[in-house]
Design a protein around this motif. Structure first.
Motif, short mmCIF file in Angstrom:
data_model
loop_
_atom_site.label_atom_id
_atom_site.label_comp_id
_atom_site.label_asym_id
_atom_site.label_seq_id
_atom_site.Cartn_x
_atom_site.Cartn_y
_atom_site.Cartn_z
N MET A 87 1.05 -1.32 0.08
CA MET A 87 -0.10 0.01 -0.16
C MET A 87 0.84 1.20 -0.05
SD MET A 87 -2.50 1.71 2.73
CE MET A 87 -3.53 0.34 3.31
N ALA A 88 2.02 1.28 0.61
CA ALA A 88 2.71 2.26 0.92
C ALA A 88 3.29 2.82 -0.53
CB ALA A 88 3.98 2.10 1.85
N ARG A 89 3.64 1.78 -1.27
CA ARG A 89 4.18 2.13 -2.67
C ARG A 89 3.16 2.61 -3.60
NH1 ARG A 89 7.17 -2.94 -1.31
NH2 ARG A 89 5.30 -4.04 -2.38
N ARG A 90 1.97 2.30 -3.30
CA ARG A 90 1.00 2.88 -4.05
C ARG A 90 0.57 4.34 -3.76
NH1 ARG A 90 -2.12 -1.33 -7.09
NH2 ARG A 90 -0.83 -3.17 -7.03
N LEU A 91 0.75 4.38 -2.34
CA LEU A 91 0.45 5.98 -2.00
C LEU A 91 1.31 6.90 -2.70
CD1 LEU A 91 0.01 5.43 1.85
CD2 LEU A 91 -1.75 5.84 0.38
N VAL A 92 2.53 6.33 -3.02
CA VAL A 92 3.52 7.33 -3.84
C VAL A 92 2.99 7.94 -5.13
CG1 VAL A 92 5.95 7.54 -4.79
CG2 VAL A 92 5.48 6.50 -2.41
N ARG A 93 2.45 6.68 -5.89
CA ARG A 93 1.97 7.16 -7.17
C ARG A 93 0.73 7.57 -7.16
NH1 ARG A 93 3.55 1.44 -7.45
NH2 ARG A 93 1.53 0.83 -8.01
N ALA A 94 -0.32 7.66 -6.02
CA ALA A 94 -1.59 8.44 -6.40
C ALA A 94 -1.58 9.91 -6.03
CB ALA A 94 -2.45 7.57 -5.47
N SER A 95 -2.77 10.27 -6.47
CA SER A 95 -2.99 11.71 -6.26
C SER A 95 -4.14 12.01 -5.25
CB SER A 95 -3.39 12.54 -7.39
OG SER A 95 -4.38 11.96 -8.07
#
Length: 273
Positions: free
Chosen positions: A52-60
């Motif tokens: 999830m943390a890695r996806r938080l970096v890519r999301a707006s």
């Protein structure tokens, strides 16, 4: 619960003391650190919080549904650091957890919105490009599809079928066969696709759990209230005593949790597009 300890903890404490201790521990939030040395649960191989943390970096714009006490989102935000998405919102339906999650997430600039688990989400269509959830009571696929922007992702870890049934059936007796099909990942896949969502990845695992003393069993059933509905120590005192004696004689009570990981994408034709 916590990962397995390096060695088995000591036993042979009095039944009444263990039961009283397990029943007295606060049950708000999803912090399972109290179980350290008392119970273990193997972790899924995919490492949900770090993924999830890695996806938080890519999301707006991010929505976490049913955040519990906010512990998993707090961890993921900490792991993402300053690279995290600028807008993050969480929902929660149980009042004690709303308060706990607010205390934990407010310093990170994350508002927690009180929303009953079965209610529509109070957000605009297409408001988020990432929706996450860890162990939702029930996934509401139409609402997920509605609040996701086209091309957005739902990334979640769900509880699977017949999870911890060894413990549940110890107290309730054999359950109907249809109850073993509830939460089945393929049924949930069908529901997601019916809402117009594309299942990009779906993985499932069964994971070993061990309860080293009866206090851990009592606290688990008080905390995860849907396991044995209406559970109280008084109502199940004889079964608890029998289980205590079994653990003392034979070692940990073993059960298995079921988990599955959903990576789902909203296509242009999904509901709410």
């Amino acid at each position: 619960m916590v990962p397995p300890p390096p060695s088995r903890p000591p036993r042979h404490r009095a039944f009444d003391d263990l039961v009283a201790e397990g029943a007295s521990v606060p049950t708000d939030g999803w912090d399972f650190s109290w179980f350290e040395g008392r119970a273990t649960e193997a972790r899924p191989s995919w490492g949900y919080a770090r993924s999830m943390a890695r996806r938080l970096v890519r999301a707006s714009a991010v929505l976490e549904v049913q955040t519990g006490g906010g512990e998993v989102l707090d961890f993921a935000l900490g792991a993402a650091g300053s690279r995290r998405s600028p807008l993050v919102v969480a929902t929660e339906g149980w009042a004690p957890n709303v308060a706990k999650a607010t205390r934990l997430l407010a310093p990170r600039g994350v508002p927690v919105v009180a929303v009953p688990d079965d209610a529509p989400l109070p957000f605009a269509d297409g408001a988020f490009d990432l929706v996450v959830s860890r162990h939702p009571v029930q996934p509401h696929w139409d609402e997920v599809a509605r609040v996701l922007a086209p091309g957005g992702t739902y990334f979640a870890q769900h509880v699977g079928p017949a999870s911890v049934f060894e413990l549940i059936e110890y107290f309730l007796g054999p359950l109907p066969q249809e109850s073993r099909r509830r939460r089945h990942p393929e049924l949930e896949r069908s529901d997601a696709e019916a809402a117009g969502l594309e299942v990009v990845d779906l993985r499932a695992e069964r994971l070993r759990m061990e309860f080293f003393d009866i206090g851990a069993v009592v606290h688990f059933l008080c905390k995860v209230v849907w396991m044995v509905p209406g559970f109280t120590v008084d109502a199940y005192l004889d079964r608890l005593r029998d289980l205590h004696e079994r653990i003392e004689a034979d070692g940990p009570f073993v059960a298995h949790s079921a988990r599955h990981l959903f990576d789902v994408r909203k296509t242009a034709g999904a509901n709410g597009a």
